[in-house]
Design an enzyme around this catalytic site. Sequence first.
Site, PDB file in Angstrom:
ATOM      1  NE  ARG A 135      -3.658  -2.371  -0.187  1.00  0.00           N
ATOM      2  CZ  ARG A 135      -3.343  -3.444  -0.907  1.00  0.00           C
ATOM      3  NH1 ARG A 135      -2.240  -3.482  -1.633  1.00  0.00           N
ATOM      4  NH2 ARG A 135      -4.141  -4.493  -0.930  1.00  0.00           N
TER       5      ARG A 135
ATOM      6  CB  SER B 206      -9.588  -1.098   2.834  1.00  0.00           C
ATOM      7  OG  SER B 206     -10.100  -2.244   2.192  1.00  0.00           O
TER       8      SER B 206
ATOM      9  CD  GLU C  30      -5.864   0.159   2.042  1.00  0.00           C
ATOM     10  OE1 GLU C  30      -6.491  -0.044   0.988  1.00  0.00           O
ATOM     11  OE2 GLU C  30      -5.512  -0.762   2.813  1.00  0.00           O
TER      12      GLU C  30
END
EC number: 1.3.1.98
Length: 302
Positions: free
Chosen positions: A168, A217, A287
């Site tokens: 990520r 998310s 995130e």
Amino acid sequence: MNLPIVKGEYRKDYNLKHLTWFKVGGNAEIFFKPVDSEDLASFLVQNKQKLPITTFGAGSNIIIRDGGIEGVTIKLGQNFSNIDFTDDGHLIVGSSCLNFSLAKFCQVNAISGFEFLVGIPGTIGGGVAMNAGAYGCEFKDILVRIEAIDFAGNFRTFTNEEIGFKYRGNNLPKDLIILKAVFKVNKGNSEDILARMNEINAARSSTQPIKERTGGSTFANPEGFKSWQLIDKAGLRGYRIGDASISELHCNFMINNGNATAKELEDLGNFVQQKVFEDSGIKLNWEIKRIGKVSSRGLTTG
């Protein structure tokens, strides 16, 4: 405020709320949509890095704080969303192209490896920036290189290795706007590709609140754990602050139930972080990006 001379469009005190999936947040002091790469480069050169710059994609994985964004918020529009083939047989895709649009293009053209994009909201530029992934695949697996421009107006190219992909994220310079991404092409079967895309869509529909005002998310998965399981274990399924809540369907999704503020959403996320750490000793990392100024009506940490 003296703004650079451009061919594109400026808007002052522009409401960004309607551009985000959460439908929250303040205004952009200056909102700029360049006509093309040359227009963007001209703006950046003239700006001489004086005005703060924020880039804005599809608004799918972001909370804009209630106080809005200072300086210039740049959004790349339809002129930056083309899909084409390079001379050496790769795909070259504009950074504002939606992930779903690229997945569909590849299905129609029998190109495999892009099926997972159908399950990832947002744009190609945002996907590259966060090395977005789902269902066992990530952007690092299909990307060859990117074409970008820095805040000084210099055009730059970075290979997959130079990007320094990680879970990520990446190791690219922060003062960078991604313009195009070049991808590998592997031939497949259109019917098989469509079947896989349908599987992914069905899985998303049954496990994620995709019809709600959500931002995808909320937290990255800690190594060896699933964020939603840790949140559920801490007893936070459905937990609510104001009009912001943790989804009953998937604990790693926050929802705006109608009139939530950015502060309520961010406070909810910070509260979840705290309670999960108290319960499991594991720190969840955001995130979802949180950008902009905190409203003078209240303070938000994080």
